[in-house]
Write an enzyme that holds these catalytic residues in place. Structure first.
Site, PDB file in Angstrom:
ATOM      1  N   ASP A 106       0.857  -1.179   0.000  1.00 18.87           N
ATOM      2  CA  ASP A 106       0.000   0.000   0.000  1.00 18.87           C
ATOM      3  C   ASP A 106       0.902   1.241   0.000  1.00 18.87           C
ATOM      4  OD1 ASP A 106      -2.947   0.849   1.767  1.00 18.87           O
ATOM      5  OD2 ASP A 106      -1.272   2.229   1.544  1.00 18.87           O
ATOM      6  N   ILE A 107       0.584   2.219  -0.826  1.00 19.17           N
ATOM      7  CA  ILE A 107       1.400   3.440  -0.889  1.00 19.17           C
ATOM      8  C   ILE A 107       1.156   4.244   0.404  1.00 19.17           C
ATOM      9  CG2 ILE A 107       1.803   5.577  -2.189  1.00 19.17           C
ATOM     10  CD1 ILE A 107       0.731   4.036  -4.666  1.00 19.17           C
ATOM     11  N   GLU A 124      -5.172   2.617  -3.226  1.00 22.93           N
ATOM     12  CA  GLU A 124      -3.710   2.537  -3.412  1.00 22.93           C
ATOM     13  C   GLU A 124      -3.171   1.232  -2.832  1.00 22.93           C
ATOM     14  OE1 GLU A 124      -5.161   3.404  -0.865  1.00 22.93           O
ATOM     15  OE2 GLU A 124      -3.921   4.155   0.746  1.00 22.93           O
TER      16      GLU A 124
HETATM   17  N1  LIG Z   1      -5.708   9.838  -7.276  1.00 19.22           N
HETATM   18  C1  LIG Z   1      -6.395   8.790  -6.834  1.00 19.22           C
HETATM   19  N2  LIG Z   1      -6.674   8.674  -5.513  1.00 19.22           N
HETATM   20  C2  LIG Z   1      -7.352   7.594  -5.081  1.00 19.22           C
HETATM   21  C3  LIG Z   1      -7.789   6.595  -5.951  1.00 19.22           C
HETATM   22  N3  LIG Z   1      -8.426   5.639  -5.230  1.00 19.22           N
HETATM   23  C4  LIG Z   1      -8.383   6.049  -3.934  1.00 19.22           C
HETATM   24  N4  LIG Z   1      -7.733   7.239  -3.838  1.00 19.22           N
HETATM   25  C5  LIG Z   1      -7.456   8.023  -2.640  1.00 19.22           C
HETATM   26  O1  LIG Z   1      -6.480   7.337  -1.858  1.00 19.22           O
HETATM   27  C6  LIG Z   1      -6.539   7.859  -0.540  1.00 19.22           C
HETATM   28  C7  LIG Z   1      -6.266   6.749   0.458  1.00 19.22           C
HETATM   29  O2  LIG Z   1      -6.115   7.339   1.680  1.00 19.22           O
HETATM   30  P1  LIG Z   1      -6.006   6.554   3.040  1.00 19.22           P
HETATM   31  O3  LIG Z   1      -6.800   5.269   2.958  1.00 19.22           O
HETATM   32  O4  LIG Z   1      -6.300   7.471   4.129  1.00 19.22           O
HETATM   33  O5  LIG Z   1      -4.513   6.076   3.088  1.00 19.22           O
HETATM   34  P2  LIG Z   1      -3.148   6.886   3.060  1.00 19.22           P
HETATM   35  O6  LIG Z   1      -3.328   8.340   2.959  1.00 19.22           O
HETATM   36  O7  LIG Z   1      -2.306   6.254   1.989  1.00 19.22           O
HETATM   37  O8  LIG Z   1      -2.521   6.541   4.467  1.00 19.22           O
HETATM   38  P3  LIG Z   1      -1.794   5.223   4.897  1.00 19.22           P
HETATM   39  O9  LIG Z   1      -2.279   4.087   4.033  1.00 19.22           O
HETATM   40  O10 LIG Z   1      -2.177   5.014   6.329  1.00 19.22           O
HETATM   41  O11 LIG Z   1      -0.327   5.432   4.717  1.00 19.22           O
HETATM   42  C8  LIG Z   1      -7.919   8.513  -0.393  1.00 19.22           C
HETATM   43  O12 LIG Z   1      -7.740   9.908  -0.278  1.00 19.22           O
HETATM   44  C9  LIG Z   1      -8.624   8.166  -1.720  1.00 19.22           C
HETATM   45  O13 LIG Z   1      -9.451   9.220  -2.143  1.00 19.22           O
HETATM   46  C10 LIG Z   1      -7.488   6.752  -7.338  1.00 19.22           C
HETATM   47  O14 LIG Z   1      -7.835   5.912  -8.207  1.00 19.22           O
HETATM   48  N5  LIG Z   1      -6.803   7.849  -7.731  1.00 19.22           N
END
Ligand SMILES: Nc1nc2c(ncn2[C@@H]2O[C@H](COP(=O)(O)OP(=O)(O)OP(=O)(O)O)[C@@H](O)[C@H]2O)c(=O)[nH]1
Length: 388
Positions: free
Chosen positions: A260-261, A303
């Site tokens: 996971d990013i 992600e």
């Molecule tokens: N640009 C983009 N953003 C996405 C997509 N799918 C999900 N997201 C975003 O990915 C983000 C995931 O955030 P979180 O689940 O809080 O995770 P995080 O910020 O990576 O934090 P940690 O996983 O705890 O490191 C959310 O803001 C979603 O809106 C996509 O296809 N494109």
């Protein structure tokens, strides 16, 4: 009352016109694939062939009628072969195909006008058609390791059609220089019984083959994540089950990596959704460059990604996640003029000797990923063996 052969010719004429229209429509609906157009033109040429035979009596010169018939017969088979080569990405020089056709025409011309010989005139161009149909049969069946039923059928029908033509050509050749009424009778029987059946069967199988191409494309589309071109969640579950069994059968060490990013929301906030999308695209491309072709990568949503790897040595399998973590950490993602620094966290479960279903393996890897996140991110955590 017309001869029964006339009715067969009329049926063949209309069938070819219909098939030509069907392939033209297929060409339109399948994103203008060149091969579908080739098939359409091939059946159009066939319809000219049948029309030519139907209006034979209108020709002042029998030789001219014959030369037109031979040309369109060879053109039809040539276009079909070319179409099948295009569909299967078989590298074949169109000039080679064309020269075969010209060679056939030159021979037919020679034995029609210069040194008349009925047997050779009637058979040589058919032997060239036979060679082209045999090539097509092989091209279709060699396209993939495990051919689909439609491909097996299409290949078999091309082969059968080639055999029927071969028999017709050999009967024609057996006449020698001049007409043999008894042999011509047999030639007509093959021409008007076995050949039309094989011709129609071959055409139907080619349609079935293109329909199965379309179905396969749809299936693939339903299993693919359109942004990153990885398998989507559904696609990963389907493929992973199969791959896991194959890898375990080959006694490979299998690892499931859930990654996971880190702080992806912050990336979206800083660089916008387009920046986030670019990171997803570039990171998956980067990962694909550093895993094997047979490793499976899927996007589980947002992600979050999962990779199934199989390696001959245990250490190689468990090293994959650490290697990928370091690569992501050291590769800033270009986004316009800017560079986006990205890290990712990994949870790994080693599946050897553990007869656990893929769903459970994903849960275990996800738990390990959660630990990687909660212990500071940009880390790899292995699932503990006792957790099985
Ligand atoms: N640009 C983009 N953003 C996405 C997509 N799918 C999900 N997201 C975003 O990915 C983000 C995931 O955030 P979180 O689940 O809080 O995770 P995080 O910020 O990576 O934090 P940690 O996983 O705890 O490191 C959310 O803001 C979603 O809106 C996509 O296809 N494109």
């Amino acid at each position: 009352m017309e001869s029964p052969f006339t009715y067969i010719l009329i049926t063949l004429f209309f069938s070819s016109i219909l098939l030509s229209i069907i392939f033209l429509m297929t060409w339109q609906t399948m994103g203008k694939q060149k091969y579908a157009l080739m098939f359409s033109l091939s059946f159009l040429a066939s319809s000219v062939l049948w029309a030519n035979s139907l209006f034979k009596s209108l020709f002042l010169s029998h030789n001219l009628y014959w030369m037109i018939g031979c040309s369109v017969s060879m053109l039809s088979v040539l276009l079909g072969t070319w179409g099948h080569c295009l569909r299967t990405n078989t590298k074949i020089n169109p000039a080679t195909l064309l020269s075969l056709g010209v060679f056939g025409m030159a021979l037919t011309y020679y034995f029609t006008y210069i040194s008349p010989h009925l047997g050779l005139r009637m058979s040589l161009y058919l032997y060239i058609d036979v060679v082209l149909l045999m090539i097509t049969s092989v091209v279709i069946i060699q396209h993939r390791i495990k051919s689909r039923p439609a491909e097996i059928g299409a290949s078999a029908l091309h082969f059968i059609f080639a055999v029927c033509l071969f028999i017709a050509a050999s009967i024609a050749l057996a006449q020698g220089k001049d007409m043999d009424v008894e042999l011509i009778k047999w030639y007509a029987i093959v021409n008007f019984t076995a050949l039309p059946a094989a011709y129609v069967g071959m055409s139907v199988f080619v349609i079935y083959m293109l329909a199965s191409d379309l179905a396969e494309e749809m299936k693939l589309l339903a299993m693919t994540d359109l942004l990153t071109n990885c398998l989507n969640r559904r696609g990963f579950y389907i493929q992973a089950k199969q791959t896991m069994l194959e890898l375990q059968k080959q006694q490979q060490h299998v690892c499931l990596i859930y990654w996971d990013i880190d702080k992806f929301k912050a990336i979206n906030d800083q660089f916008g959704h387009a920046g986030g999308d670019q990171v997803l695209i570039s990171i998956t491309q980067l990962i694909k460059l550093h895993i094997k072709k047979d490793d499976l990568i899927g996007r589980m949503g947002g992600e979050e990604f999962v990779i199934l790897v199989g390696r001959s040595h245990y250490q190689d399998a468990i090293n994959v996640a650490e290697r990928l973590r370091a690569i992501i950490n050291h590769t800033p993602i270009p986004f316009g003029e800017q560079k986006i620094n990205v890290t990712a966290s990994f949870g790994v479960v080693e599946l050897n000797d553990q007869n656990i279903p893929i769903e459970q393996a994903i849960d275990l890897a996800d738990t390990a990923l959660y630990q990687a996140k909660s212990s500071g991110r940009n880390k790899v955590v292995f699932s503990e063996p006792q957790s099985f």
